[in-house]
Design a protein around this motif. Sequence first.
Motif, PDB file in Angstrom:
ATOM      1  N   VAL A  68      70.659  15.466  33.851  1.00 36.30           N
ATOM      2  CA  VAL A  68      70.690  15.889  35.260  1.00 36.30           C
ATOM      3  C   VAL A  68      69.254  15.154  35.943  1.00 36.30           C
ATOM      4  CG1 VAL A  68      70.463  18.009  36.808  1.00 36.30           C
ATOM      5  CG2 VAL A  68      71.908  17.882  34.956  1.00 36.30           C
ATOM      6  N   VAL A  70      66.858  15.319  39.066  1.00 39.98           N
ATOM      7  CA  VAL A  70      66.177  16.015  40.187  1.00 39.98           C
ATOM      8  C   VAL A  70      65.257  15.511  40.881  1.00 39.98           C
ATOM      9  CG1 VAL A  70      65.171  18.248  40.691  1.00 39.98           C
ATOM     10  CG2 VAL A  70      66.272  18.044  38.475  1.00 39.98           C
ATOM     11  N   THR A  83      66.619  20.076  47.304  1.00 40.60           N
ATOM     12  CA  THR A  83      66.665  19.285  46.253  1.00 40.60           C
ATOM     13  C   THR A  83      67.864  18.755  45.974  1.00 40.60           C
ATOM     14  OG1 THR A  83      65.086  21.148  45.135  1.00 40.60           O
ATOM     15  CG2 THR A  83      66.478  19.971  43.907  1.00 40.60           C
ATOM     16  N   LEU A  85      70.527  17.269  43.078  1.00 46.73           N
ATOM     17  CA  LEU A  85      70.637  17.108  41.676  1.00 46.73           C
ATOM     18  C   LEU A  85      72.034  16.157  41.445  1.00 46.73           C
ATOM     19  CD1 LEU A  85      70.611  20.779  42.097  1.00 46.73           C
ATOM     20  CD2 LEU A  85      69.781  20.047  40.108  1.00 46.73           C
ATOM     21  N   ASP A  87      74.270  13.609  38.558  1.00 47.35           N
ATOM     22  CA  ASP A  87      74.592  13.213  37.173  1.00 47.35           C
ATOM     23  C   ASP A  87      74.169  11.954  37.009  1.00 47.35           C
ATOM     24  OD1 ASP A  87      75.613  12.836  34.817  1.00 47.35           O
ATOM     25  OD2 ASP A  87      77.642  13.919  35.167  1.00 47.35           O
ATOM     26  N   ARG A 100      63.118  23.243  47.817  1.00 46.83           N
ATOM     27  CA  ARG A 100      62.582  22.773  46.450  1.00 46.83           C
ATOM     28  C   ARG A 100      61.554  23.626  45.794  1.00 46.83           C
ATOM     29  NH1 ARG A 100      58.414  18.087  49.156  1.00 46.83           N
ATOM     30  NH2 ARG A 100      57.224  19.529  50.549  1.00 46.83           N
ATOM     31  N   LEU A 105      65.848  25.980  41.294  1.00 53.67           N
ATOM     32  CA  LEU A 105      65.958  24.844  40.395  1.00 53.67           C
ATOM     33  C   LEU A 105      66.248  25.608  39.112  1.00 53.67           C
ATOM     34  CD1 LEU A 105      66.363  22.075  39.489  1.00 53.67           C
ATOM     35  CD2 LEU A 105      64.158  21.910  38.971  1.00 53.67           C
ATOM     36  N   TRP A 108      69.726  27.627  38.972  1.00 52.10           N
ATOM     37  CA  TRP A 108      71.084  26.575  38.976  1.00 52.10           C
ATOM     38  C   TRP A 108      70.853  25.930  37.548  1.00 52.10           C
ATOM     39  CZ3 TRP A 108      72.031  21.615  37.655  1.00 52.10           C
ATOM     40  CH2 TRP A 108      73.372  20.912  38.178  1.00 52.10           C
ATOM     41  N   LEU A 109      69.872  25.645  36.895  1.00 52.06           N
ATOM     42  CA  LEU A 109      69.895  25.188  35.519  1.00 52.06           C
ATOM     43  C   LEU A 109      70.268  26.325  34.568  1.00 52.06           C
ATOM     44  CD1 LEU A 109      66.600  22.938  35.516  1.00 52.06           C
ATOM     45  CD2 LEU A 109      69.000  22.286  35.218  1.00 52.06           C
ATOM     46  N   VAL A 118      66.483  16.480  31.405  1.00 54.01           N
ATOM     47  CA  VAL A 118      66.220  16.833  33.011  1.00 54.01           C
ATOM     48  C   VAL A 118      65.299  15.489  33.454  1.00 54.01           C
ATOM     49  CG1 VAL A 118      64.964  18.033  34.763  1.00 54.01           C
ATOM     50  CG2 VAL A 118      66.379  19.256  32.788  1.00 54.01           C
ATOM     51  N   ARG A 120      63.022  13.872  36.102  1.00 50.49           N
ATOM     52  CA  ARG A 120      62.355  14.335  37.423  1.00 50.49           C
ATOM     53  C   ARG A 120      61.242  13.481  37.566  1.00 50.49           C
ATOM     54  NH1 ARG A 120      57.797  16.809  35.800  1.00 50.49           N
ATOM     55  NH2 ARG A 120      57.828  17.608  33.673  1.00 50.49           N
ATOM     56  N   PHE A 126      59.219  21.206  40.307  1.00 51.65           N
ATOM     57  CA  PHE A 126      60.346  20.952  39.206  1.00 51.65           C
ATOM     58  C   PHE A 126      59.960  21.065  37.873  1.00 51.65           C
ATOM     59  CE2 PHE A 126      61.652  17.611  42.990  1.00 51.65           C
ATOM     60  CZ  PHE A 126      62.334  18.670  43.501  1.00 51.65           C
TER      61      PHE A 126
END
Length: 584
Positions: A68, A70, A83, A85, A87, A100, A105, A108-109, A118, A120, A126
Amino acid sequence: MEQIPGLTRRHGQRTERLRSTLASVGLALAGRAGARLTAVLGVSVSRSTVLRLIDALPEPEAPAPRVVGVDEYATRKGRHYGTVLVDVETRRPIDLLPDREASSLAAWLAQRPGVEVVCRDRAPFFAEGATTGAPQAVQVADRWHLWHNLSEAGERSVAQHRGCLRAPAPTVSDPGPEAVPAADPSASPWPRGHRFADRTRARHAAVHALLTAGHSRRSIQRQRRMAYRTVKQFADAASPEELFTGQLQNRPSVLDDYKPYLDDRWSEGSTNAWKLWEEIVPIGYQGSYQRVHAYLHDKRTSPRPITARPPSPRAVAGWILRHPDTLTESERLQLKTVRAHCSELDALTRHVRSFAAMLTDRQGERLPDWLDAVRQDNLPSLHTLAAGIDGRNSMAAASADVSAFPSQMPTEKTLMTSDDALDQLRRIARERAFGRHVGSNRLIQAGLDALIAGVESPSLAMLAGLLRSEEPEAPELFDQVLEELGLLFHPPADPRAAKWAMAYWIAGQIADGSLDPAVGTHLIWADIAYHLGYPEELEPLVHCAHNLDGWEESWGVFVEELNGEAVEAAKQFLSKRSAAEAGD
């Protein structure tokens, strides 16, 4: 009547196969362009029908992401951020979060336990959200953000040492008893007979004659049909030569990049102009011998040392941040001179190139040694970057990216309106018309921005959907999009006629409000009028460029008035062309 799944539906006007075909067209081309294609296919429908079929499609089930990305995006830059996200493996957006915050976050994760990586930037919120919501995942700081952070720190470091960019001038211990006569302040930079200079002298004399006769400046403005600011310039100048200062004498020349080399050879005792000209030709100089001779003649006769204009901090930062193999011979020589005069910039160059090698070769184990080396030099901007990388969670993420994971995240971007996207297309069209190189990636991205913003062009979807292997087709498709939108510039074959056509093209954009008057008049002044020998027809626009370029609040004139004068000058310039064409 019984419905057959996959073949019919209740109250349906089309077969499921035709419905699926129309929906596929809409997904590829959206409303208006999709409607045009359906007419070609013989199943004509309106754009509203195409969009309605798209809205009726079920939401696709996105597979559970493993990697993912971010990043933040701006709905209003500087005010409100969310934010995004992505793939990273499929390079498709997954979801948008309204803020944000780390908690959003993390929540969601937490709902997606299959996330393994992840990717980022180094933002602390983040990092906290990824650690809380996906403790099992490896956090990766993507290379684009790392290099972007280093670039910003490098530019700040160069700006802090701007004093090193000017080579120390040799001091004169004994100027001698004979005084050098001072230059005549009334001496003109142009000889008599120069068209621009003679016209300026004539207008100056006319304005002062009217002032002596008792006319006001507003009266002179009406009689001479001149802008008030122009009248004020002529009235305030005691002699016409004062109006020449700073206009054309300091324009860049083809010799500028080679002056540091000539200065070094002059300091070594090599003063023969012909030999020095022969030395710089093999390293890329394409100008004449007379330019070299004139520059060295000034060094011989001037009472003060004449050296090359020092490079700007931004230019030096660009030389440091670019790969050494992409630098021209002249840029290499200038960077070598800068490094020799400043030990801090020499250290900065070494650190930047070492970091670039780490990113390219993914040698994350070298990062702690790089951070230690940075701290030993007097480079505060790099110290700040090193402290950020060495902070909580950032060191591990940066090391993981440099050594293992190759992903790069899209940067944050303000959502474009249709007008913004068209302005971007116009800006790129101007750059290409003036001979600037624009890469295929930027052309494709501009097409994608325009497509998302709702700009309608049949070829836009093809431009935005080009694959990496198809990038060579981007310039041709971009021109096709400009042609469909009426933005493409068609220059005549004759170079002089092409300059005139370009002047009318830019003036038209100034007049219709699609181009900022300050930018447009400057383009006409610097890139068109200069090459045409400053013709009389372009003189009002050139004067507007001078006024807008040097405007200060102390003038007592609002910049909006100067912009209005530029727009009026552009309209008058276009009207003269229309009148000439009507006469023909």
